[in-house]
Design an enzyme around this catalytic site. Structure first.
Site, mmCIF file in Angstrom:
data_model
loop_
_atom_site.group_PDB
_atom_site.id
_atom_site.type_symbol
_atom_site.label_atom_id
_atom_site.label_comp_id
_atom_site.label_asym_id
_atom_site.label_seq_id
_atom_site.Cartn_x
_atom_site.Cartn_y
_atom_site.Cartn_z
ATOM 1 C CB CYS A 1 2.036 -3.650 5.041
ATOM 2 S SG CYS A 1 0.492 -4.422 5.591
ATOM 3 C CG HIS B 1 -0.279 -0.032 2.529
ATOM 4 N ND1 HIS B 1 0.205 1.088 3.166
ATOM 5 C CD2 HIS B 1 -0.004 -1.077 3.370
ATOM 6 C CE1 HIS B 1 0.738 0.762 4.312
ATOM 7 N NE2 HIS B 1 0.627 -0.564 4.478
#
Length: 379
Positions: free
Chosen positions: A355, A331
């Site tokens: 992430c 992301h």
């Protein structure tokens, strides 16, 4: 009738006088020319093409049509003789003259010219064309860290056109080679039809022969070697812009069909590939120690333009999950509901909770690039 007979007789007598005059002149000139040496020479003595005729010039027309039968060629090769205007003898190879060879023509004693002078025994020499030579090859001899692809293949340059010759390229350990040449056939570009091995030494040998010669006539004209790039030898630049240049140059596709996302955790770099070609590279921030980003092969499970993390109370723009549970994903730099966004200063440093973060712009590009199901390789 009588008038026609007299006219024919007159013509006959005139021709007889001309013939007698010619024979008289020849006889009278014999003594003069017996001591004149008949000069013999070749019209071309160097760079004779394999299929080219060699022309022998005589300073006086040759009388004997059998004279050529005694002419010898060394090295021995089959030839055909053809007289032109009695003063030129054309010698044509029945097959071809061998390139880079010196030939000797031996003229026998006893040939006679029309002025009745004898042709002395003598020897004439000529040499054939040289093979085209390699004047440059890239990669150079002994080059290391070589990267080969369609834009940077092996390039071989010759000093002259190879038209009329067959070139054989052997690159060990390649088994099959694709090549193309320029219209003049002075430059050849080579690539293997198989994958290039990293950290592999390749030995290049180049052979050549005349096009009409048998395969046994191939002769070696060049030899070289080089070593391909090994990813393990990369020392990543501290400067992130230079590191991205390195990534696009050195990254090796692990999947060569379709699209895939390549994530190098040690370099903190993501490279996107399509059909085995690196399209672009971006700095990332992966999981910090103790909350490491998992390694392995994954795929884009789902995606949304603006995901909300209930656990951390922030937005994750351009979200792409890489595991079904959604625990890990790719992301953009996260932002709080009030609008504050994490800065790009952390890109290049593992600080996330697992992430893979991308900068503004880069995240949108990767989001648009990768449909659901796109492979993601993390190592």
């Amino acid at each position: 009738m009588v008038r026609k007979f007299k006219k024919s007789l007159k013509i006959f007598l005139l021709l007889l006088i001309v013939i007698i005059g010619f024979l008289g002149a020849a006889y009278g000139l014999q003594a003069q020319f017996q001591i004149v040496k008949t000069e013999v020479s070749l019209e071309k003595r160097v760079e004779v093409a394999p299929d080219e005729s060699v022309v022998v010039d005589f300073s006086f027309p040759v009388l004997s049509s059998d004279y050529a039968n005694g002419i010898k060629i060394s090295p021995t090769t089959g030839v055909n003789f053809q007289w032109e205007n009695s003063g030129k003898l054309k010698i044509t190879p029945q097959k071809f003259w061998s390139p880079e060879t010196s030939y000797q023509i031996t003229l026998p004693q006893g040939g006679v010219t029309l002025v009745l002078s004898q042709i002395e025994q003598q020897q004439l020499n000529f040499s054939t064309v040289s093979y085209p030579r390699v004047v440059a090859m890239s990669p150079a001899q002994g080059a290391q860290e070589v990267l080969l692809d369609m834009e940077a293949p092996i390039v071989v340059d010759f000093d002259k056109s190879t038209q009329g010759f067959f070139i054989k390229f052997m690159v060990d350990p390649w088994s099959d080679i694709a090549y193309q040449n320029n219209p003049d056939k002075t430059e050849f570009r080579l690539l293997p039809k198989e994958s290039v091995r990293d950290g592999q030494q390749y030995n290049v040998k180049i052979y050549i022969k005349y096009a009409q010669a048998p395969d046994a006539d191939y002769v070696p004209i060049y030899e070289s070697n080089f070593e391909t790039f090994s990813p393990a030898s990369v020392v990543w630049e501290k400067n992130y812009e230079l590191r991205l240049v390195q990534a696009k140059k050195y990254a090796r596709a692990k999947i060569t069909a379709g699209k895939y996302i390549d994530i190098n955790l040690s370099a903190q770099v993501m490279t996107i590939f399509q059909e085995g070609k690196a399209l672009n590279a971006y700095m990332i921030s992966s999981g910090k120690r103790g909350m490491d980003t998992p390694k392995g092969t994954f795929k884009i499970e789902n995606k949304t333009p603006r995901a909300w993390s209930k656990e951390y109370g922030l937005y994750m723009p351009n979200w792409m999950a890489i595991v079904p549970s959604g625990k890990f994903g790719i992301h953009e730099l996260p932002e709080w509901p009030g609008g504050y966004k994490e800065g790009a200063a952390h890109l290049g440093t593992p600080v996330s909770h697992g992430c893979v973060r991308l900068g503004v712009g880069a995240a949108k590009t990767v989001y648009d690039f990768a449909p659901i199901g796109t492979p993601v390789v993390i190592y």
